[in-house]
Design an enzyme around this catalytic site. Structure first.
Site, PDB file in Angstrom:
ATOM      1  N   LYS A 230      64.342  55.323  13.848  1.00 44.09           N
ATOM      2  CA  LYS A 230      63.569  56.710  13.164  1.00 44.09           C
ATOM      3  C   LYS A 230      62.641  56.239  12.030  1.00 44.09           C
ATOM      4  O   LYS A 230      61.435  56.516  11.753  1.00 44.09           O
ATOM      5  CB  LYS A 230      64.366  57.978  12.634  1.00 44.09           C
ATOM      6  N   GLU A 446      95.434  44.665  33.031  1.00 47.20           N
ATOM      7  CA  GLU A 446      94.046  44.477  33.197  1.00 47.20           C
ATOM      8  C   GLU A 446      93.810  44.421  34.835  1.00 47.20           C
ATOM      9  O   GLU A 446      92.706  45.177  35.323  1.00 47.20           O
ATOM     10  CB  GLU A 446      93.572  43.344  32.601  1.00 47.20           C
TER      11      GLU A 446
END
Length: 655
Positions: A230, A446
């Site tokens: 911005k 995992e």
């Protein structure tokens, strides 16, 4: 970023300072001049005092009587209450014209004491005029001089913003050459640039707009998450328009003194009008623009500042080319009077970039970075879904640092992928050594995530599995990368996501007949998705299309708040528990049906610590065909049709 080579026509020269913006050097010179004047006054005061003493010294009255008894005095002169003593011999301890002042004994006793001593005695009338002049020179004149200097100094300070500049605007003025930023330096925000390009064109060519009655928007509000660019966009507008750029933060208006903020707003707009056409940029405007609500009490200083800002935005003429830009990531808290047309006429959304935008951003930040032929920005952009411009800039910089650390002269794809992991989950924690049992638990956890994802049609493909601990607390993780950018998720994809989140916990229970604390992040993410499915997405059979939650702080944490009664909230909790329970049972069912693949892949992961998605799928296909897994996967040959694997997500299941 590229610097501008020269000032285009119409740009202000560098040496032109804006009226009313006091040069800091002149301010310092004024303070120095005041200090010099004060020092001169004090020196003069000391000199006059010494002159009045006339190089004389002072003795006590007892010493005077002792000198009379020793016959050391030649002459005594009395004037007012001061005795001036002239000694007989210069070799005495006293100088000529020695005197002292005291509450003397009466004149009769002094005369009686001096009779018969041979000392000459004179009594002179007091010198009233001399005493008046001495007082005037020593006291009154320095006081008046100091007062005049102080008044001049105070008037100068008031002219430049009050005592010590408290009410002075702290806006920094930049011209185009100082910003050095144009729209070429902003990538991934095409829609925002298009909205602001019209403003730039208006500042350059106001005639073609005013000819048909169009007016320059008074203000544009830049809204979006932190790090999306911005402030960079605002500077680019000033750079493209070649006009002065006043930049300050909303918090700089408000201080402990009541009325200071309003004074600074007035001063800012006065300076801007003198330098029109120009751009005023207020960053984090929510610091002063919050909704005025006296129900819970308020900040009078902040409300006065906001009222002054509203009045100033109504009072200036847009035909002079004065534009206000403001940025915030909390538009929902701003006062409605600030957002209405006529103040901030445009709301420019500066959102997270899409796939194409991320590729462009990576190219912008890599312009000055040496890259080798292996770099594929599209693959990196796919792995960083949801990342903003500042994140991507950080990743490119981390990749360059890694290349230097590894002794390479150019950044490779491997460096960029490692940089993505560093930014998302931290660096490898080399000093954390897991025990053998913990390594087995992490490995099965995992592989449970990865295997459940591979077994589901609607899940995203696996790119990497590792059990190397990371500095952000992850003992291991699975990285998944989608093969294309997605903006919508189907119900089946969300359900597959839930099963994938809970696959690690399911693997722990199946293999070790117990569970650990490692699934905390998985459970948190799964609960968040399940609750959103029920309360926001209308994917619950019980509640149907009823919206039960609303999102707050859309551009910050995106936290949701339930819009239902306590009884309904309890039922929502039961629905979430049921959905998570079914997903967990599905994960266990999938893993139990492929227990051998779970064991083989986990054993290989324990040895290697990190495997790619291709290696994972190769082992999985081999186990499914009953083949043995060699030490070196290059020795494992599969039929071409069986050697295909799913492409690679961005979702990370962190243990």
């Amino acid at each position: 970023m590229d610097n501008m080579d020269s000032n285009p026509n119409g740009n202000r020269p560098d040496n032109n300072r804006e009226p009313g913006n006091m040069d800091p050097n002149k301010k310092h010179q004024s303070i120095l001049a005041f200090l010099i004047c004060l020092l001169i006054t004090l020196v003069c005061f000391a000199l006059f005092t010494n002159m009045l003493k006339d190089n004389s010294s002072e003795i006590s009255y007892d010493k005077f009587i002792e000198m009379i008894d020793k016959d050391q005095i030649k002459e005594v002169t009395l004037q007012s209450d001061t005795l001036t003593i002239v000694p007989k011999h210069q070799e005495t301890d006293f100088q000529e014209n020695v005197y002292y002042t005291t509450q003397m004994e009466s004149i009769d006793k002094l005369t009686e004491r001096l009779e018969g001593t041979g000392i000459e005695f004179h009594a002179e009338p007091p010198d009233a005029f001399g005493e008046f002049v001495a007082m005037l020179v020593s006291v009154l004149l320095p006081t008046v001089l100091l007062f005049v200097l102080l008044m001049v100094f105070m008037r100068r300070m008031n002219k430049n913003g009050g005592m010590m500049g408290v009410g002075k605007s702290r806006a920094k003025s930049y011209i185009q050459k100082d910003t050095g930023i144009t729209f070429k330096d902003v990538a991934g925000q095409d829609e925002a640039k298009e909205s602001l390009q019209e403003v730039v064109d208006f500042l350059h060519n106001p005639g073609k707009y005013t000819m048909i009655g169009a007016k320059l928007p008074k203000g544009a509000l830049l809204v979006g998450p932190p790090g999306t660019g911005k402030t960079l966009l605002a500077k680019a507008v000033a750079g493209e328009a070649h006009v002065p750029f006043f930049s300050l933060s909303g918090s700089e208006f408000v201080e402990m003194f009541v009325g200071v903020g309003a004074s600074r707003v007035r001063d800012l707009f006065e300076e801007a009008k003198k330098n029109a056409p120009c751009i005023i940029f207020i960053d984090e405007i929510d610091a002063i623009g919050k909704t005025r609500d006296s129900h819970y009490g308020g900040n009078d200083e902040r409300e006065q500042t906001l009222n002054q800002l509203l009045a100033e935005m109504d009072g200036f003429d847009t035909s002079k080319g004065l534009l206000i830009l403001a940025a915030t990531n909390r538009p929902e808290v701003l006062d409605p009077a600030l957002l209405r047309p006529g103040r901030f006429d445009r709301r420019v959304i500066v959102d997270r970039p899409d796939l194409k935008g991320r590729i462009e951003i990576l190219k912008v930040h890599a312009r000055n970075v040496m890259l080798d032929e292996t770099v594929d920005f599209e693959n990196i952009a796919l792995a960083t879904s949801g990342a903003v411009g500042s994140d991507l800039a950080n990743m490119v910089n981390e990749a360059a640092i890694l290349a230097v650390k590894n002794g390479r002269r150019a950044v490779s794809q491997k460096d960029l992928l490692e940089a993505v992991e560093v930014v998302l989950v931290g660096k490898e924690k080399k000093d954390r050594i897991l025990s053998r049992q913990e390594r087995r638990i992490v490995s099965y956890h995992e592989v449970g995530h990865a295997l459940v994802s591979a077994l589901q049609k609607d899940a995203e493909p696996v790119q990497k599995i590792t059990i190397v601990p990371r500095t952000m607390g992850a003992l291991g993780y699975v990285m998944q990368v989608p093969e294309e950018e997605k903006y919508l998720n189907t119900k089946k994809e969300l359900e597959a996501m839930l099963v994938g989140y809970l696959g690690g916990r399911a693997a722990e229970e199946i293999v070790f007949d117990t569970v650990t604390t490692g699934a905390a992040n998985d459970i948190e993410q799964a609960t968040k998705v399940a609750r959103a499915m029920i309360t926001q997405y209308g994917m619950s059979q019980k509640f149907g299309l009823m919206g039960l939650a609303s999102q707050e702080n859309q551009y910050l944490n995106g936290r949701t708040v339930l819009n239902c009664g306590d009884d309904t909230a309890t039922e929502v909790d039961h629905e979430v528990m049921t959905l998570l329970h079914n997903s967990y049972e599905e994960a266990k069912r999938l893993l139990l049906g492929h227990r051998e693949a779970l064991d083989k892949i986990a054993e290989y992961l324990i040895r290697k610590e990190t495997i790619t998605g291709k290696e994972f799928m190769k082992i999985f296909r081999a186990v499914e065909r009953g083949m043995e897994i060699p030490e070196n996967l290059d020795d494992l040959v599969l039929p071409v049709s069986e050697n295909e694997e799913k492409p690679d997500t961005e979702e990370k299941h962190i243990l």
